[in-house]
Motif scaffolding. Structure first.
Motif, PDB file in Angstrom:
ATOM      1  N   THR A  71      26.099  68.909  18.579  1.00 55.40           N
ATOM      2  CA  THR A  71      25.030  68.177  17.432  1.00 55.40           C
ATOM      3  C   THR A  71      26.236  66.483  16.970  1.00 55.40           C
ATOM      4  O   THR A  71      25.209  65.642  17.407  1.00 55.40           O
ATOM      5  CB  THR A  71      24.856  68.725  16.384  1.00 55.40           C
ATOM      6  OG1 THR A  71      24.046  70.584  16.151  1.00 55.40           O
ATOM      7  CG2 THR A  71      24.339  68.135  15.152  1.00 55.40           C
ATOM      8  N   SER A  72      27.105  67.260  16.897  1.00 58.11           N
ATOM      9  CA  SER A  72      27.762  65.764  15.982  1.00 58.11           C
ATOM     10  C   SER A  72      28.354  64.606  17.574  1.00 58.11           C
ATOM     11  O   SER A  72      28.275  63.395  16.967  1.00 58.11           O
ATOM     12  CB  SER A  72      29.420  66.437  14.687  1.00 58.11           C
ATOM     13  OG  SER A  72      29.573  66.354  15.608  1.00 58.11           O
ATOM     14  N   LEU A  75      25.172  62.586  18.732  1.00 61.19           N
ATOM     15  CA  LEU A  75      24.611  62.109  17.679  1.00 61.19           C
ATOM     16  C   LEU A  75      25.811  60.449  17.764  1.00 61.19           C
ATOM     17  O   LEU A  75      25.536  59.254  17.859  1.00 61.19           O
ATOM     18  CB  LEU A  75      24.808  62.734  16.219  1.00 61.19           C
ATOM     19  CG  LEU A  75      23.203  63.575  16.441  1.00 61.19           C
ATOM     20  CD1 LEU A  75      23.558  63.771  15.057  1.00 61.19           C
ATOM     21  CD2 LEU A  75      22.257  62.993  16.127  1.00 61.19           C
ATOM     22  N   TYR A  76      27.147  60.998  17.264  1.00 58.30           N
ATOM     23  CA  TYR A  76      27.749  59.818  18.064  1.00 58.30           C
ATOM     24  C   TYR A  76      28.257  58.608  19.166  1.00 58.30           C
ATOM     25  O   TYR A  76      28.511  57.982  18.873  1.00 58.30           O
ATOM     26  CB  TYR A  76      29.207  59.908  17.412  1.00 58.30           C
ATOM     27  CG  TYR A  76      30.819  59.116  17.652  1.00 58.30           C
ATOM     28  CD1 TYR A  76      30.910  58.496  16.608  1.00 58.30           C
ATOM     29  CD2 TYR A  76      31.097  59.591  18.490  1.00 58.30           C
ATOM     30  CE1 TYR A  76      32.043  57.600  16.591  1.00 58.30           C
ATOM     31  CE2 TYR A  76      32.473  58.910  18.380  1.00 58.30           C
ATOM     32  CZ  TYR A  76      32.622  57.537  17.026  1.00 58.30           C
ATOM     33  OH  TYR A  76      34.034  57.434  17.344  1.00 58.30           O
ATOM     34  N   PRO A  83      30.923  61.058  11.870  1.00 58.09           N
ATOM     35  CA  PRO A  83      30.799  62.597  12.601  1.00 58.09           C
ATOM     36  C   PRO A  83      31.026  63.139  11.284  1.00 58.09           C
ATOM     37  O   PRO A  83      30.684  63.906  10.616  1.00 58.09           O
ATOM     38  CB  PRO A  83      32.336  62.417  13.310  1.00 58.09           C
ATOM     39  CG  PRO A  83      32.228  61.179  14.109  1.00 58.09           C
ATOM     40  CD  PRO A  83      31.796  60.583  13.753  1.00 58.09           C
ATOM     41  N   GLY A  86      27.634  63.781  10.741  1.00 59.96           N
ATOM     42  CA  GLY A  86      28.034  64.330  11.493  1.00 59.96           C
ATOM     43  C   GLY A  86      28.430  65.935  10.655  1.00 59.96           C
ATOM     44  O   GLY A  86      27.012  66.939  11.205  1.00 59.96           O
ATOM     45  N   VAL A 224      32.522  70.697  14.745  1.00 62.36           N
ATOM     46  CA  VAL A 224      32.850  68.905  14.787  1.00 62.36           C
ATOM     47  C   VAL A 224      34.116  69.150  14.649  1.00 62.36           C
ATOM     48  O   VAL A 224      33.583  68.000  15.507  1.00 62.36           O
ATOM     49  CB  VAL A 224      32.028  68.592  12.760  1.00 62.36           C
ATOM     50  CG1 VAL A 224      31.992  67.628  13.253  1.00 62.36           C
ATOM     51  CG2 VAL A 224      30.112  69.201  12.973  1.00 62.36           C
TER      52      VAL A 224
END
Lengths: 337, 294
Positions: A71-72, A75-76, A83, A86, A224
């Protein structure tokens, strides 16, 4: 000496040592071990809320770890989301997935629950491999080394150390909260006798779900951190069943259903793991062989883990001291008892 | 015609899954142990078969009886020295003990035997029977035939012989069986031994089809669990048909969807079965939850 160390004083000293560590240990190899210890203690502690207190033995916790990492990082990499943000998004998504898994799976008990968590983990791992357009599939995800605070990428290991220390402290605080409030008591009741707990008016599913939410969220957050620390991960490293087993093993070795059991487990397993890996690089599998044997021995002979033994040491020492004093007083002492 | 070919290969693959799962199911149903090390027993069986082939030149089909005996003894020893001492502990303890055994055996093999894939060469391993445009692999047909044979023999054994009835009695109610004078511990040894012996047969028959490597068990164990739960705990025919269903699902989902999704699909089916009918499709009406607990 030991009798002077009450539990509070011992924990205070332990806390100070943890803060001082990165200033004393400057060697990257050793500092890396400390970072991993704290990371795994955090994850095993999160597992322990559901698996230890609640007795719901998940072998699918890699799901949340992997979801956190993916996820993080996605997205990053795709949208430039920091993060730090995130952490929150990953926790939320992990929790949502945790609820979606728990909602059906908590109807099942014991072994069946465990098998279901494994099945969910396998489904998610294979889907990650399949949707390679989004997840980059089996080749894994690389994060470019661009150190900055906003990127949660650091040149110095000590910075990572303090980030993971904060996560660790949060996980301990949550564990203490669970341990001291009715949540912990209810979960223990569910673990010991689910039907009995329900008869006494405990909303079983609700409390299992609370444990799942805490456990999934914290594990996602740890994922993360792992991604930002390693800067590379692949489905086989984050969605691995061996990972799920490993964190359960850490909690079991230390002592399930206790606040500090998983911490003790991490302090034993992680250095052992790194030591074996660096000492016997040619013997791949050596560390897992020892894991397996230790797991059999612990569950056969010390089902409560090592923490109860460690706790009993000061008492024994105290007992010995008293006997010594008596000897000085010139009294007869029976050592047989 | 290709769809018929797919169905045939699915059913033959299913036969292999059935063969592996029936032993697991027997152990699960009688001893109430989730044996995560079952895949490693398969791995050991295949290595033993390979050893007979390289040292004595024995064909895997010839040495099968020896492999079965070896695995039977190994199963009895595992039950006696590892499972028996922890029989009265919670389910969690037992899971992690067999999980530990699985990890240890897998990595012991990795360390001592290396990760190389080893295979045997036989005259028949690539032979096929051609029926029109359809091709049927002979070793796979043999494995399928063995699965049918094992299902029938096991059924007759459990239904018709006194020992078989004792095993079923222990599986149903071990206290009552004990009170009727059945030696429960001996039945456990026997069940674990037979279950392991069956995986020995599976290993011997798989040797001409697959190569052996330390983690081969891991690729089969989860499928075996899916099969057992799908078919229903304690039901031998359930495990047999469960195997066929999973084999078909695997083959068909490769054609209909994408080969990369086949595992995801049968695990989704697994989860759905657990949720809708946790006692399995062919269950004997026994609640799965009850078995999961005790």
């Amino acid at each position: 000496m030991m009798q002077l160390l009450s539990k509070q004083k011992f924990l205070f000293l332990f806390g100070i040592l943890l803060v001082v560590t990165p200033f004393v240990v400057t060697n990257r190899f050793y500092l890396n071990i400390f970072i991993l210890i704290l990371l795994y203690a955090t994850i095993a502690g999160s597992w322990n809320i559901l698996g230890g207190y609640g007795g719901q033995l998940s072998l699918g916790h890699a799901i949340f770890f992997g979801i956190g990492a993916y996820t993080s990082t996605l997205l990053y990499l795709n949208f430039g989301v920091s993060p730090w943000l995130g952490f929150i998004i990953a926790a939320v998504i992990s929790i949502v997935v945790g609820i979606l898994i728990g909602w059906p799976a908590f109807r099942l008990r014991g072994t069946y629950f465990t098998l279901t968590t494994i099945a969910f983990a396998e489904v998610i791992r294979h889907l990650t491999l399949y949707f390679r357009d989004v997840t980059k599939g089996a080749i894994g995800v690389n994060i470019r080394f661009e150190p900055s605070f906003a990127n949660l990428i650091f040149r110095e290991y000590s910075a990572y150390y303090f980030v993971v220390l904060v996560l660790f402290v949060i996980s301990i605080a949550i564990a203490i909260w669970v341990d001291k409030t009715k949540v912990g008591y209810y979960l223990k009741a569910i673990r010991e006798d689910e039907d009995g707990a329900e008869t006494l008016g405990i909303h079983v599913t609700k409390y299992k779900m609370i444990a799942m939410v805490i456990s999934a969220g914290m594990t996602g957050i740890a994922g993360v951190f792992y991604a930002q620390y390693m800067l590379f991960f692949e489905p086989i490293s984050v969605f691995n069943m061996n990972f799920s087993i490993e964190i359960a093993l850490i909690a079991i070795i230390g002592g399930v259903g206790t606040v500090f059991g998983p911490v003790l487990g991490a302090f034993i397993i992680i250095p052992l793991n790194e030591l074996l890996r660096s000492s016997f690089p040619s013997l791949s599998g050596m560390n897992y062989l020892i894991y397996g044997v230790v797991l059999i021995l612990i569950v056969s002979f010390l089902p409560n883990g090592l923490l109860p033994i460690l706790k009993s040491i000061p008492k024994k020492l105290k007992g010995l001291n008293k006997k010594n004093i008596k000897v000085e007083d010139g009294e007869k002492v029976d050592y047989s008892g | 015609m290709t769809i018929v070919q797919t169905l045939i290969s699915g059913i033959l693959l299913g036969g292999i899954y059935s063969l592996i799962s029936m032993g697991l199911n027997l152990i699960l149903g009688v001893v109430r142990i989730v044996n995560f090390a079952h895949g490693e027993l398969l791995m050991i069986a295949m290595y033993i078969s390979f050893l007979f082939y390289t040292t004595m030149g024995l064909d895997p089909y010839v040495s099968a009886i020896l492999v079965i005996i070896c695995l039977f003894l190994l199963g009895v020893l595992t039950q006696r020295f590892m499972i028996q001492p922890i029989l009265d502990t919670p389910a969690s303890t037992k899971i992690f003990a067999t999980l530990g055994l699985s990890i240890a055996l897998q990595n012991l093999a990795l360390m001592t035997l290396s990760a190389n894939h080893l295979s045997v060469k036989t005259s028949y391993q690539t032979s096929v029977i051609n029926i029109g445009e359809l091709a049927v692999s002979i070793p796979r047909l043999v494995a399928f035939g063995a699965a049918v044979g094992v299902a029938v023999v096991l059924y007759l054994f459990l239904q018709k012989t006194l020992t078989g009835k004792a095993i079923r009695a222990v599986a149903m109610q071990k206290q009552a069986a004990f009170l009727m004078g059945i030696n429960v511990k001996r039945i456990y040894l026997l069940a674990f031994g037979i279950g392991s012996g069956l995986v020995g047969l599976a290993g011997a028959l798989l040797m001409p089809i697959y190569s052996v490597y330390p983690t081969i068990g891991a690729s089969f164990i989860l499928i075996a669990f899916v099969v057992v739960v799908l078919g229903g705990m304690g039901s031998m025919f359930g495990a047999f048909f469960g195997g066929l269903i999973i084999g078909l699902v695997e083959a068909l989902s490769g054609v209909i969807f994408d080969p990369g999704l086949k595992e995801a699909i049968y695990f989704v089916i697994f989860i759905m079965v657990l949720l809708v009918r946790p006692s399995g499709i062919f269950s004997l009406g026994k609640g799965a939850e009850e078995v999961g607990l005790k």
